[in-house]
Design an enzyme around this catalytic site. Sequence first.
Site, PDB file in Angstrom:
ATOM      1  N   LYS A   1      -3.273  -9.782  10.372  1.00 59.20           N
ATOM      2  CA  LYS A   1      -3.437  -9.880  11.836  1.00 59.20           C
ATOM      3  C   LYS A   1      -4.380 -11.028  12.167  1.00 59.20           C
ATOM      4  O   LYS A   1      -5.474 -11.125  11.615  1.00 59.20           O
ATOM      5  CB  LYS A   1      -4.002  -8.566  12.402  1.00 59.20           C
ATOM      6  CG  LYS A   1      -3.058  -7.381  12.250  1.00 59.20           C
ATOM      7  CD  LYS A   1      -3.629  -6.143  12.919  1.00 59.20           C
ATOM      8  CE  LYS A   1      -2.856  -4.893  12.544  1.00 59.20           C
ATOM      9  NZ  LYS A   1      -1.548  -4.761  13.143  1.00 59.20           N
TER      10      LYS A   1
ATOM     11  N   LYS B   1      -4.209   9.829  15.084  1.00 57.78           N
ATOM     12  CA  LYS B   1      -2.863   9.800  15.675  1.00 57.78           C
ATOM     13  C   LYS B   1      -2.867  10.655  16.942  1.00 57.78           C
ATOM     14  O   LYS B   1      -3.715  11.537  17.089  1.00 57.78           O
ATOM     15  CB  LYS B   1      -1.846  10.417  14.708  1.00 57.78           C
ATOM     16  CG  LYS B   1      -1.691   9.682  13.378  1.00 57.78           C
ATOM     17  CD  LYS B   1      -0.586   8.678  13.430  1.00 57.78           C
ATOM     18  CE  LYS B   1      -0.327   8.039  12.081  1.00 57.78           C
ATOM     19  NZ  LYS B   1       0.220   6.692  12.208  1.00 57.78           N
TER      20      LYS B   1
ATOM     21  N   ASP C   1      -2.681  -5.654   2.428  1.00 55.24           N
ATOM     22  CA  ASP C   1      -3.190  -4.776   3.477  1.00 55.24           C
ATOM     23  C   ASP C   1      -2.777  -5.466   4.759  1.00 55.24           C
ATOM     24  O   ASP C   1      -3.307  -6.527   5.086  1.00 55.24           O
ATOM     25  CB  ASP C   1      -4.715  -4.643   3.402  1.00 55.24           C
ATOM     26  CG  ASP C   1      -5.199  -3.618   4.402  1.00 55.24           C
ATOM     27  OD1 ASP C   1      -4.888  -3.773   5.590  1.00 55.24           O
ATOM     28  OD2 ASP C   1      -5.861  -2.655   3.989  1.00 55.24           O
ATOM     29  N   HIS C   2      -1.814  -4.899   5.472  1.00 53.87           N
ATOM     30  CA  HIS C   2      -1.223  -5.683   6.556  1.00 53.87           C
ATOM     31  C   HIS C   2      -2.225  -5.995   7.674  1.00 53.87           C
ATOM     32  O   HIS C   2      -1.994  -6.875   8.480  1.00 53.87           O
ATOM     33  CB  HIS C   2       0.067  -5.041   7.084  1.00 53.87           C
ATOM     34  CG  HIS C   2      -0.140  -3.940   8.068  1.00 53.87           C
ATOM     35  ND1 HIS C   2      -0.326  -2.641   7.702  1.00 53.87           N
ATOM     36  CD2 HIS C   2      -0.186  -3.947   9.424  1.00 53.87           C
ATOM     37  CE1 HIS C   2      -0.473  -1.889   8.779  1.00 53.87           C
ATOM     38  NE2 HIS C   2      -0.396  -2.669   9.847  1.00 53.87           N
TER      39      HIS C   2
ATOM     40  N   ASP D   1      -4.598   6.862   4.943  1.00 51.19           N
ATOM     41  CA  ASP D   1      -3.598   6.044   5.624  1.00 51.19           C
ATOM     42  C   ASP D   1      -4.229   4.860   6.362  1.00 51.19           C
ATOM     43  O   ASP D   1      -3.633   3.785   6.433  1.00 51.19           O
ATOM     44  CB  ASP D   1      -2.839   6.942   6.621  1.00 51.19           C
ATOM     45  CG  ASP D   1      -1.612   6.270   7.205  1.00 51.19           C
ATOM     46  OD1 ASP D   1      -0.806   5.745   6.418  1.00 51.19           O
ATOM     47  OD2 ASP D   1      -1.465   6.255   8.441  1.00 51.19           O
TER      48      ASP D   1
ATOM     49  N   HIS E   1      -7.232  -0.237   5.779  1.00 51.38           N
ATOM     50  CA  HIS E   1      -7.325  -1.139   6.925  1.00 51.38           C
ATOM     51  C   HIS E   1      -8.735  -1.211   7.517  1.00 51.38           C
ATOM     52  O   HIS E   1      -9.256  -2.279   7.792  1.00 51.38           O
ATOM     53  CB  HIS E   1      -6.367  -0.698   8.034  1.00 51.38           C
ATOM     54  CG  HIS E   1      -4.956  -0.491   7.571  1.00 51.38           C
ATOM     55  ND1 HIS E   1      -4.366  -1.288   6.618  1.00 51.38           N
ATOM     56  CD2 HIS E   1      -4.015   0.416   7.941  1.00 51.38           C
ATOM     57  CE1 HIS E   1      -3.118  -0.866   6.430  1.00 51.38           C
ATOM     58  NE2 HIS E   1      -2.885   0.159   7.208  1.00 51.38           N
TER      59      HIS E   1
ATOM     60  N   LYS F   1       0.845  -1.196   0.000  1.00 51.37           N
ATOM     61  CA  LYS F   1       0.000   0.000   0.000  1.00 51.37           C
ATOM     62  C   LYS F   1       0.879   1.246   0.000  1.00 51.37           C
ATOM     63  O   LYS F   1       2.051   1.131   0.341  1.00 51.37           O
ATOM     64  CB  LYS F   1      -0.961  -0.030   1.176  1.00 51.37           C
ATOM     65  CG  LYS F   1      -0.284   0.289   2.526  1.00 51.37           C
ATOM     66  CD  LYS F   1      -1.188   0.990   3.476  1.00 51.37           C
ATOM     67  CE  LYS F   1      -0.455   2.147   4.083  1.00 51.37           C
ATOM     68  NZ  LYS F   1      -0.992   2.858   5.144  1.00 51.37           N
TER      69      LYS F   1
ATOM     70  N   GLU G   1      -4.422   5.511  17.773  1.00 47.05           N
ATOM     71  CA  GLU G   1      -2.968   5.398  17.865  1.00 47.05           C
ATOM     72  C   GLU G   1      -2.477   6.470  18.827  1.00 47.05           C
ATOM     73  O   GLU G   1      -2.914   7.624  18.739  1.00 47.05           O
ATOM     74  CB  GLU G   1      -2.331   5.600  16.499  1.00 47.05           C
ATOM     75  CG  GLU G   1      -2.675   4.486  15.516  1.00 47.05           C
ATOM     76  CD  GLU G   1      -1.753   4.511  14.320  1.00 47.05           C
ATOM     77  OE1 GLU G   1      -0.715   3.837  14.355  1.00 47.05           O
ATOM     78  OE2 GLU G   1      -2.056   5.237  13.358  1.00 47.05           O
TER      79      GLU G   1
HETATM   80  C1  BG6 Z   1       0.136   1.836   8.459  1.00 48.69           C
HETATM   81  C2  BG6 Z   1       0.036   3.333   8.475  1.00 48.69           C
HETATM   82  O1  BG6 Z   1      -0.453   1.317   7.314  1.00 48.69           O
HETATM   83  O2  BG6 Z   1      -0.530   1.318   9.591  1.00 48.69           O
HETATM   84  C3  BG6 Z   1       0.603   3.904   9.755  1.00 48.69           C
HETATM   85  O3  BG6 Z   1       0.738   3.863   7.370  1.00 48.69           O
HETATM   86  C4  BG6 Z   1      -0.071   3.265  10.934  1.00 48.69           C
HETATM   87  O4  BG6 Z   1       0.434   5.299   9.811  1.00 48.69           O
HETATM   88  C5  BG6 Z   1       0.003   1.760  10.818  1.00 48.69           C
HETATM   89  O5  BG6 Z   1       0.590   3.697  12.108  1.00 48.69           O
HETATM   90  C6  BG6 Z   1      -0.790   1.098  11.914  1.00 48.69           C
HETATM   91  O6  BG6 Z   1      -0.543  -0.261  11.876  1.00 48.69           O
HETATM   92  P1  BG6 Z   1      -0.718  -1.137  13.170  1.00 48.69           P
HETATM   93  O7  BG6 Z   1      -0.470  -2.525  12.697  1.00 48.69           O
HETATM   94  O8  BG6 Z   1       0.279  -0.635  14.170  1.00 48.69           O
HETATM   95  O9  BG6 Z   1      -2.116  -0.882  13.624  1.00 48.69           O
END
Ligand code: BG6
Length: 657
Positions: free
Chosen positions: A208, A368, A203-204, A261, A266, A174, A242
């Site tokens: 999870k 954030k 999409d990481h 973002d 996500h 992404k 966050e």
């Molecule tokens: C990323 C964003 O894709 O996901 C970051 O670019 C964000 O800004 C992060 O902090 C959050 O990932 P996770 O796995 O910590 O929730």
Amino acid sequence: MSTSAKVFSSSGLASARINIPSEPCVMVIFGASGDLTKRLLIPAIYNLACDNLLSDNFAVLGTATRQMDGAQFREKLSGETDGIKSYHTRPEFDQGVWDSLVERIDFQSGSFDDVEHFKRLKQTVTELDKKYQAGGNILLYFATAPRFFGTICENLSKAGFKDTPGWVRLIVEKPFGTDLASARALNTEIRQYWEEEQIYRVDHYLGKETVQNLLSFRFSNGMFEPLWNNHHIDNIQFNVCESVDVQGRGGYYDSSGVLRDMMQNHMFQMLAYLCMEPPSSFAPDAIRNEKAKLLQSVRVYTEEEVKRNVVRGQYGPAVNDDGDVIKPGYRQEDNVAPDSSTETFAAAKLQIDNWRWEGVPIYLRSGKALWKRGTEIIVEFKRPPQAMFEGTGIDALESNRLVFHIQPDQGIELRFQAKIPGPRLNLQTVDMRFDYGDAFKASRYTGYEVMIYSCTHADSTLFSRGDLVEAAWQVAQPLLDYWQSTPEPNFPNYARGSWGPKAASQLLARDGRRWFEVVTPEVLEKSPLFKGAAPLLLNTVIMALRSTIAEAGDTIITQGEVGSEMYVICHGEVDVLDDQGTIVRTLKDGDCFGEIGLLIAVPRTATIKARTSCDLFVLERTSFSRILRDHPHFAAMVTTIAKDRYDVSLSSHHLSA
Ligand code: BG6
């Protein structure tokens, strides 16, 4: 493709359960000198190797413009401070596994627009393939900025990467586009060279475990699915808080913002999992078809609807008691425009226009520099009719809530009402909880293991598809358009460490609802009253808390009135005023006030006013009395605080009232 690969490709997510290694392949990482490779990709491959899930016929070839050879790359990855030893996620580092893995890692420098570099790469891939018997399979990992994707694809094609006896698949990081038009253009560009089946968009969040479990939870348990609709569910909240700020990524973030973002990717992926129709099977496309249908059913807002249903925010600086800035606001971050109108927070109310969800508001919130790190999904069921409880003294029934704790807490919790033991009918919210950590002993993963593993097995379940990405952008686009044409005049509009802008809570208040703040024991323990308290007490208090916001200048408690609740300050400052209106003390994050009113029915001894905007937890008398009865040690502490602070002596009958 081998026989086992065929089995995997049809079994979807089930593949991860079968203890079979990845398919053989040479993995080429573009942009391999960057952070992603050392922090996540290599540790993920190492994890697979530790768990015997990495084929012996697997090699990695990194490439980037940075001048380095294979030996230097291996040395960099093996380094004590900025290599695998810092970034692996196992309880113990296994040197033996690493040694046998690292010798299969190579590197070749070159520019992405140099076709000769790609020809050399192809030659190296062929050599590695021969050396490691990788079956001609090539996994191309695009860990670069999206602007290089097109050029890389073109040069791969020119260098003959398609010409291999095995499969070729590409994993694309992404952001996939920055708006609807650019996502469409990117899809078209990549599809010029590759078939959709070869493209794996990462999409990481889908890596999870707790996100993957949303599907398992919904479809492998018969209990909830009959309730999963607008007859029984009142609203759904997706929270991605966050506590970190932009962490030096101002340059990227300022052209992105939280909508691009976090939300469009996500959060929409989680939304699709939670709300989609049951797929016909767990085959990748059966699942992805349902996800796409769901996202296509999310209402695309008009400008008027955006104004009504979406809120944005930007964090300001943190200042100390002397007014000195101790942490910068967003506009003071490096590489951020001093008048930036990029949002670091957003809250939205979405509607899904289909039979299942018509009329159920879907609330999304992310930002954030907020009060805590925590991702949760809260499914709030409809309240039972109140009438039956009339005359019992119970004047507000709580709704049942199903809470999916995605991170850092990982678990599922069901909150419901139970009768408090005793001769009278009193209710208390209690919970049933499943914790991943208690139930499973698996090692912590980075989330990328399953991505790499699945891709080698042609299992695209956990990857986004072209139409899915476009459907998500379609929903996000009117928000982007409106925000671009109408900069927010009141930025910054929330304080670092707070719950976000007031407008976000007003968004729900308008519907007679509120954000459900999931309090963690850590947050509660910031209050001296609860510091070091037993887990049972903390949990009981957490169950009983509700949240509220006060704006600067609001009167929270008025002297002389009889109150029935106590407050814990999560964020902000309040002034305690005597009967002359003089400030006698200022209370801050973690402090509590109003506890005396819970104990004895006497008028409030002081007026409390919000000095700044405040995020508060409220504990009501009914819950509190029971907590005091059940936890004598806590009752003693409250008595001491009441004595010290207000010079009020409490006797045991107060505590048992
Ligand atoms: C990323 C964003 O894709 O996901 C970051 O670019 C964000 O800004 C992060 O902090 C959050 O990932 P996770 O796995 O910590 O929730």
